[in-house]
Design a protein around this motif. Sequence first.
Motif, short mmCIF file in Angstrom:
data_model
loop_
_atom_site.label_atom_id
_atom_site.label_comp_id
_atom_site.label_asym_id
_atom_site.label_seq_id
_atom_site.Cartn_x
_atom_site.Cartn_y
_atom_site.Cartn_z
N ILE A 113 0.85 -1.19 0.00
CA ILE A 113 0.00 0.00 0.00
C ILE A 113 0.88 1.24 0.00
N TYR A 132 -5.89 1.45 -12.49
CA TYR A 132 -6.41 2.69 -13.08
C TYR A 132 -5.66 3.03 -14.36
N THR A 188 -6.45 10.18 -0.06
CA THR A 188 -5.44 10.01 0.99
C THR A 188 -4.05 9.79 0.40
N VAL A 189 -3.97 9.54 -0.90
CA VAL A 189 -2.68 9.33 -1.56
C VAL A 189 -2.18 10.68 -2.07
N THR A 241 -1.60 5.25 4.08
CA THR A 241 -2.96 5.08 3.55
C THR A 241 -3.35 3.61 3.68
N ARG A 242 -4.53 3.30 3.21
CA ARG A 242 -4.96 1.91 3.06
C ARG A 242 -5.22 1.63 1.57
N VAL A 243 -4.52 2.34 0.71
CA VAL A 243 -4.72 2.24 -0.74
C VAL A 243 -3.66 1.34 -1.35
N ASP A 270 -10.19 9.83 -6.70
CA ASP A 270 -10.89 8.69 -6.08
C ASP A 270 -10.21 8.22 -4.79
N PHE A 271 -8.93 8.53 -4.64
CA PHE A 271 -8.17 8.11 -3.45
C PHE A 271 -7.45 9.33 -2.87
N ASN A 300 -4.15 -0.67 -7.10
CA ASN A 300 -5.23 0.21 -7.56
C ASN A 300 -4.72 1.22 -8.58
#
Length: 74
Positions: A18, A32, A48-49, A22-24, A45-46, A28
């Motif tokens: 990740i 994308y 927190t990144v 974050t928890r991304v 869309d994320f 992902n």
Amino acid sequence: MENQLIVRDPEILSGIPIFKGTRVPVKNLVDYLEAGDSLEEFLDDFPTVQKEKVVKFLNLSIKYYLAHDHESAA
């Protein structure tokens, strides 16, 4: 390591890579980009990144690929 971009923690998403803080999942971002989505769409869309982390990750990935590309060309 203070400037680490990607982390694995067995307590977070079963240890998949990740973006730090974050928890991304990194996957992902790859998904994308493979789908033709823009970096801005991913960041929207994320949220927190941080964009700086993604750009640094992509730059390092490209440098790594180019440095090791000669191995697959043989």
